[in-house]
Design an enzyme around this catalytic site. Structure first.
Site, mmCIF file in Angstrom:
data_model
loop_
_atom_site.group_PDB
_atom_site.id
_atom_site.type_symbol
_atom_site.label_atom_id
_atom_site.label_comp_id
_atom_site.label_asym_id
_atom_site.label_seq_id
_atom_site.Cartn_x
_atom_site.Cartn_y
_atom_site.Cartn_z
ATOM 1 N N CYS A 104 60.078 63.488 25.597
ATOM 2 C CA CYS A 104 61.266 62.635 24.915
ATOM 3 C C CYS A 104 62.545 63.145 25.668
ATOM 4 C CB CYS A 104 61.239 62.987 23.470
ATOM 5 S SG CYS A 104 62.602 62.036 22.379
ATOM 6 N N ARG A 160 58.516 51.761 16.840
ATOM 7 C CA ARG A 160 59.105 52.825 16.352
ATOM 8 C C ARG A 160 60.386 53.213 16.812
ATOM 9 N NH1 ARG A 160 59.083 58.429 18.290
ATOM 10 N NH2 ARG A 160 58.205 59.731 16.759
#
Length: 526
Positions: free
Chosen positions: A322, A459
């Protein structure tokens, strides 16, 4: 309550910035440490491990592994259809049970090929044969692996090879299923050396199965996370917008799923409406909301929806794949986020009840085998990588102590991604990387452009009707060193956490969270 050093109060810190100081003289062995904890208000685990809902981490194989080892898996929703995700969840629920309710059946004109198709999809060969291939008609025979293992012609009808009902040994539901007494069924299986025992009603309709393989699994995996019917528990991820989530939640309920994780990079206000919808329509399902990373966010959810939310997922941008923090300048150091969120949940507990905290991301484990380095060499390499800022190379240099730190800071469970993506049970194939001269597996963040080509875009708020379709990348596509079978790796990880807690003198997670002495770990000079 754990003691946080004054130099850490109000500061941002990662797991590697702190240490847990031993203050006790241990008087017990490692195997006496108990890792029992809560994933949600109702789901109790014997191991505090959760696999992340990422498409290179958790499919049915990983979810089965995690549940058997005492943790739990969350199946990702980055499938082309809802059906594909639900099929993965059904594989978990069908893996083991005391009573296999509503078993798969075939008809007399179905073929050997149909049995092999079931075996490929679900992993078993034992199938009742009914008059019309449904549970609505009488059972007329039974097929097991023994009947088909040497058959080469896949087109042979099952009526020609099945064991007819006159030769079958069965048990009546009044003596077994209605009493929820699997021991009576197990006794019959052992007495007649059966692979599978059909449970029937007065009309000889098959209502359940009991299998010898399930008995053996139950005896072998004593930590397993199961429901009342001894089926493995499973959660699935759902969208963070109510409209697309509704259908997925309903189908999850029908499939026997135990709960849902509303999956988003950051908790949206609408998640509370999703939790409310879920609890009002499917009260059996547990609901996990997230992600959060501050006391203020925790307070908002707990005070607004204490009866609808069963756990909170903590962590915005700390994961290896991430890059939310780097790209968008938002998020925070994971260790301090876990501490603040857990403290706020604890402070509100008296008025609103217990709220489990899931520490999501940043968990690493020291792996000396991959690099074939001595412990001192590995420490030096780790230090150099941090000093050079080459954090992307740290995926394989990870530590079980980080799990203990996450638990000490107030996490009730830890959710892991890159650590588990390296195992046989994660989706995807291993391959040889000639540059690194070792076997690796693909690992990608759900915020990567590649993952967002499918359902993962939702998402991050993309792909919603009427919404913006310009995508900002928040994840990377990378690789992790292949570590082999999770059935070897997870027990080692469990032992590492237990050993860490033993050295600290704590027999349980609540004791660790109550008395841990958390201090800053200064960087060593060269």
């Amino acid at each position: 309550m754990a003691k946080l050093h004054p130099d850490l109060v109000g500061k941002e810190f990662w797991y590697e910035d702190i240490t847990l100081v031993p203050t006790r003289l241990p008087d017990f062995e490692r195997d006496e440490v108990v890792l029992t904890t809560y994933f949600t208000k109702r789901v109790k685990l014997k191991t505090p491990f959760v696999s992340s809902p990422m498409d290179t981490v958790t499919g049915s194989d990983m979810a089965i592994l995690m549940a058997l080892m005492g943790g739990i898996g969350v199946i990702h929703y980055n499938h082309r259809t809802i059906y594909e995700q639900i099929k993965e969840a059904e594989k978990v629920k069908r893996f083991e049970a005391a009573f296999v309710i509503d078993p798969i059946v075939l008809g007399p004109t179905n073929t050997v090929g149909n049995v092999y198709k079931i075996a490929k999809e679900y992993g078993f060969y034992s199938v009742p044969i009914t008059q019309d291939g449904t549970l609505k008609t009488k059972m007329i025979g039974f097929v097991t692996h023994r009947d088909v293992r040497y058959v080469e012609d896949m087109s042979i009808p099952l009526e020609k090879i099945m064991t007819p009902k006159e030769r079958l040994i069965t048990a009546h539901r009044r003596d077994t299923l209605d009493k929820n007494d699997v021991k009576a069924a197990n006794k019959i299986i052992r007495e007649y050396n059966l692979d599978t025992l059909p449970i029937v009603d007065d009309d000889f309709h098959v209502v359940a199965l009991v299998t010898d393989s399930d008995i053996q699994k139950d005896e072998k995996y004593t930590l397993a996370t199961k429901d009342d019917n001894k089926q493995l528990k499973i959660f699935i991820a759902v969208e963070s917008r109510l409209s697309p989530a509704k259908e997925r939640i309903g189908k999850a309920y029908d499939a026997g799923v135990d709960g849902v994780v509303v999956d988003a990079s950051i908790v949206f206000k609408e998640q509370i409406e999703i939790a409310k919808y879920c609890k009002q329509n499917f009260p059996r399902l547990d609901v996990v909301l997230g992600n959060v990373d501050s006391a203020e966010m925790v307070r908002s959810i707990i005070t607004e929806a204490p009866e609808y939310c069963d756990a909170l997922r903590v962590g915005i941008g700390p994961g290896y794949a991430c890059k939310t923090q780097q790209e968008l300048g938002t998020g925070r150091a994971q260790a301090s986020a876990v501490w603040d969120c857990a403290q706020e949940a604890k402070r509100l507990e008296k008025g609103y009840g217990f709220m489990p905290i899931i520490a999501d991301g940043g968990i690493r484990r020291l792996d000396l085998v991959d690099r074939k380095l001595s412990e001192e060499e590995m420490r030096e390499q780790l230090k150099q990588l941090y000093e050079l800022g080459e954090v992307e190379k740290l995926s394989e240099i990870t530590k079980p102590g980080d799990i203990t730190k996450a638990l000490a800071l107030g996490g009730d469970t830890v959710m892991m991604g890159s650590l588990l993506a390296s195992l046989d049970e994660s989706p995807g194939e291993k391959y040889f990387d000639y540059e690194e001269d070792r076997m690796v597996k693909k690992y990608r963040g759900m915020g990567s452009l590649e993952a967002m080509e499918e359902r993962a875009a939702i998402r991050y708020g993309y792909g919603i009707e009427g919404g913006d379709m310009i995508r900002v990348e928040e994840g990377i596509v990378t690789k992790v060193p292949y570590r082999g079978s999770g059935y070897d790796f997870i027990p080692q990880l469990i032992a590492g956490v237990k050993q860490s807690m033993q050295k600290l003198g704590f027999r349980s997670i609540p004791e660790l969270q109550e008395y841990a002495d958390i201090r800053p770990m200064p960087k060593r000079e060269k």
